[in-house]
Design an enzyme around this catalytic site. Structure first.
Site, PDB file in Angstrom:
ATOM      1  CE1 TYR A 151      -3.186   3.029   0.722  1.00 37.04           C
ATOM      2  CE2 TYR A 151      -1.892   3.382   2.723  1.00 37.04           C
ATOM      3  CZ  TYR A 151      -2.845   3.817   1.812  1.00 37.04           C
ATOM      4  OH  TYR A 151      -3.448   5.045   1.991  1.00 37.04           O
TER       5      TYR A 151
HETATM    6  N1  LIG Z   1      -8.624   7.017   6.068  1.00 36.76           N
HETATM    7  C1  LIG Z   1      -7.334   7.247   6.354  1.00 36.76           C
HETATM    8  O1  LIG Z   1      -6.919   7.229   7.529  1.00 36.76           O
HETATM    9  C2  LIG Z   1      -6.349   7.553   5.245  1.00 36.76           C
HETATM   10  C3  LIG Z   1      -5.013   7.795   5.613  1.00 36.76           C
HETATM   11  C4  LIG Z   1      -4.090   8.067   4.603  1.00 36.76           C
HETATM   12  C5  LIG Z   1      -4.498   8.119   3.282  1.00 36.76           C
HETATM   13  N2  LIG Z   1      -5.799   7.866   2.962  1.00 36.76           N
HETATM   14  C6  LIG Z   1      -6.185   7.921   1.539  1.00 36.76           C
HETATM   15  O2  LIG Z   1      -7.308   8.773   1.399  1.00 36.76           O
HETATM   16  C7  LIG Z   1      -8.178   8.294   0.373  1.00 36.76           C
HETATM   17  C8  LIG Z   1      -9.576   8.077   0.926  1.00 36.76           C
HETATM   18  O3  LIG Z   1      -9.516   7.140   2.003  1.00 36.76           O
HETATM   19  P1  LIG Z   1     -10.820   6.604   2.728  1.00 36.76           P
HETATM   20  O4  LIG Z   1     -10.418   6.186   4.091  1.00 36.76           O
HETATM   21  O5  LIG Z   1     -11.930   7.565   2.551  1.00 36.76           O
HETATM   22  O6  LIG Z   1     -11.101   5.289   1.868  1.00 36.76           O
HETATM   23  P2  LIG Z   1     -12.486   4.639   1.368  1.00 36.76           P
HETATM   24  O7  LIG Z   1     -12.176   3.221   1.003  1.00 36.76           O
HETATM   25  O8  LIG Z   1     -13.566   4.875   2.352  1.00 36.76           O
HETATM   26  O9  LIG Z   1     -12.805   5.473   0.041  1.00 36.76           O
HETATM   27  C9  LIG Z   1     -12.181   5.210  -1.175  1.00 36.76           C
HETATM   28  C10 LIG Z   1     -13.263   5.160  -2.250  1.00 36.76           C
HETATM   29  O10 LIG Z   1     -12.617   4.967  -3.522  1.00 36.76           O
HETATM   30  C11 LIG Z   1     -13.467   4.167  -4.327  1.00 36.76           C
HETATM   31  N3  LIG Z   1     -12.662   3.530  -5.387  1.00 36.76           N
HETATM   32  C12 LIG Z   1     -11.702   2.585  -5.224  1.00 36.76           C
HETATM   33  N4  LIG Z   1     -11.215   2.232  -6.436  1.00 36.76           N
HETATM   34  C13 LIG Z   1     -11.857   2.993  -7.354  1.00 36.76           C
HETATM   35  C14 LIG Z   1     -11.785   3.078  -8.774  1.00 36.76           C
HETATM   36  N5  LIG Z   1     -10.972   2.287  -9.478  1.00 36.76           N
HETATM   37  N6  LIG Z   1     -12.596   3.963  -9.407  1.00 36.76           N
HETATM   38  C15 LIG Z   1     -13.461   4.753  -8.695  1.00 36.76           C
HETATM   39  N7  LIG Z   1     -13.574   4.696  -7.342  1.00 36.76           N
HETATM   40  C16 LIG Z   1     -12.775   3.819  -6.684  1.00 36.76           C
HETATM   41  C17 LIG Z   1     -14.078   3.161  -3.361  1.00 36.76           C
HETATM   42  O11 LIG Z   1     -15.289   2.621  -3.870  1.00 36.76           O
HETATM   43  C18 LIG Z   1     -14.258   3.997  -2.098  1.00 36.76           C
HETATM   44  O12 LIG Z   1     -15.574   4.508  -1.989  1.00 36.76           O
HETATM   45  C19 LIG Z   1      -7.513   7.021  -0.169  1.00 36.76           C
HETATM   46  O13 LIG Z   1      -6.736   7.357  -1.285  1.00 36.76           O
HETATM   47  C20 LIG Z   1      -6.614   6.581   0.983  1.00 36.76           C
HETATM   48  O14 LIG Z   1      -5.537   5.805   0.541  1.00 36.76           O
HETATM   49  C21 LIG Z   1      -6.725   7.591   3.919  1.00 36.76           C
END
Ligand SMILES: NC(=O)c1ccc[n+]([C@@H]2O[C@H](COP(=O)([O-])OP(=O)(O)OC[C@H]3O[C@@H](n4cnc5c(N)ncnc54)[C@H](O)[C@@H]3O)[C@@H](O)[C@H]2O)c1
Length: 327
Positions: A151
């Site tokens: 990741y």
């Molecule tokens: N939540 C955290 O603590 C955190 C920390 C660091 C980074 N991030 C990053 O922030 C972003 C959002 O995280 P989150 O926690 O809301 O995750 P989440 O899984 O709740 O949301 C991600 C969304 O992306 C959509 N998705 C995945 N692949 C896709 C594709 N090919 N086309 C269209 N949509 C697609 C999924 O359906 C999902 O709804 C991500 O990039 C994650 O890596 C999150």
């Protein structure tokens, strides 16, 4: 302003859409809920997001679908992807490659394909995991990257691609989010799992020995930083830490959680997750200087909000199940 939010059915994305809709912006919400780690949760959130004022919801898989129309905007907030260190091992590596790397490459290419002058600014979600574990001081944006999981490696590649796009003339900014929590937190994340276990009278499943620490950051603060990054004129390609400046051990967070829940909890210690940082710790100088942003939500109050939301959504589920039974 016309804003595209990818990952709009997700945890952070749905809050970003709420804030933009509340501020009167025109929003194109983009997601492929079937690609979520928790597709049923994403489908429910998707329906809620689509009903917000000023929001048009468009299902598109960024890794395969045509993206020309998707990127016709002033700003694209790119949050779609496959999050999570634990699930990125084994079969998860190909998913991280597809939904993080390939999806971002295609999105950036579609933005660059637009005529100069009509290209959107792009805010891209990265992660504290690109640093690996912090040492005796918080991580600054110019620290050496040290990804320790598929990741984290996928996010390093997302950052490289975003830097290339900036070099090719796209206004981009990378936000390195640190352990986000609050209402609608993903079901695979630690606090969500702890609260769920406690509400069911089960021991809290903790990976490792609980001495790991995190810059836990409330989603409201994350949304504020994200909107500020979308609005400010920044050096293209710059990375900014979006994390609370204090780091808290998992043990201390559990103590706060237990107090807020008002129940006795036991812990089930589980094998540590490979590639999980022992400490994440955000230096927020750059965010303060460039965005005027600092995280203001304290962990005790923020956890109480998440607990209230999880309690409420359980009641909602039960009511729905009971309603279905009667009908
Ligand atoms: N939540 C955290 O603590 C955190 C920390 C660091 C980074 N991030 C990053 O922030 C972003 C959002 O995280 P989150 O926690 O809301 O995750 P989440 O899984 O709740 O949301 C991600 C969304 O992306 C959509 N998705 C995945 N692949 C896709 C594709 N090919 N086309 C269209 N949509 C697609 C999924 O359906 C999902 O709804 C991500 O990039 C994650 O890596 C999150």
């Amino acid at each position: 302003m016309r804003v595209v939010v990818t990952g709009a059915a997700g945890f952070i994305g749905s809050h970003v859409v709420d804030a933009l809709s509340g501020a009167g912006h025109e929003v194109l919400a983009v997601d492929a809920p079937a690609r979520s780690l928790a597709p049923d949760v994403a489908r429910r959130t998707w329906a809620e997001v689509a009903a917000r004022p000023g929001v048009v919801a468009a299902e598109a898989d960024l890794a395969v679908d045509e993206l020309d129309a998707v990127v016709a905007a002033d700003v694209v907030v790119h949050l779609a992807g496959r999050p999570g260190v634990r699930d990125s091992w084994g079969a998860g590596e190909a998913i991280a490659e597809r939904d993080n790397v390939r999806a971002t490459r295609r999105l950036l290419a579609a933005c660059l394909d637009r005529p100069a002058g009509q290209r959107p600014k792009v805010v891209v979600a990265s992660s504290s995991s690109v640093y690996g574990s912090a040492g005796r001081r918080p991580n600054r944006e110019d620290d050496r990257l040290n990804p320790a999981s598929p990741y984290a490696a996928s996010k390093v590649e997302v950052e490289r691609l975003t830097g290339l796009a900036a070099g090719a003339g796209l206004r981009t900014v990378l936000l390195r989010y640190f352990s986000v929590y609050g209402p609608r937190q993903r079901p695979d994340m630690a606090f969500h799992r702890f609260v769920e276990a406690a509400l069911h009278g089960r021991p809290l499943p903790v990976f490792g020995d609980g001495r790991n620490s995190r810059s836990f950051t409330h989603v409201r603060d994350v949304v504020a930083a994200t909107l500020a990054a979308a609005a400010e004129d920044l050096e293209p390609g710059i990375a900014v830490n979006v994390g609370h400046r204090e780091h808290v051990t998992v043990r201390d967070a559990i103590a706060l959680l237990t107090r807020a829940l008002g129940v006795r909890t036991e812990i089930r210690w589980e094998t540590p997750v490979a590639g999980d940082a022992t400490r994440t710790w955000a230096d927020t100088t750059r965010a303060e200087e460039l965005l005027g942003w600092t995280a203001t939500t304290g962990l005790a109050g923020g956890l109480a909000e998440q607990i209230a939301w999880q309690r409420g959504s359980r009641t909602g589920d039960r009511a729905m199940a009971e309603g279905a039974g009667v009908g």
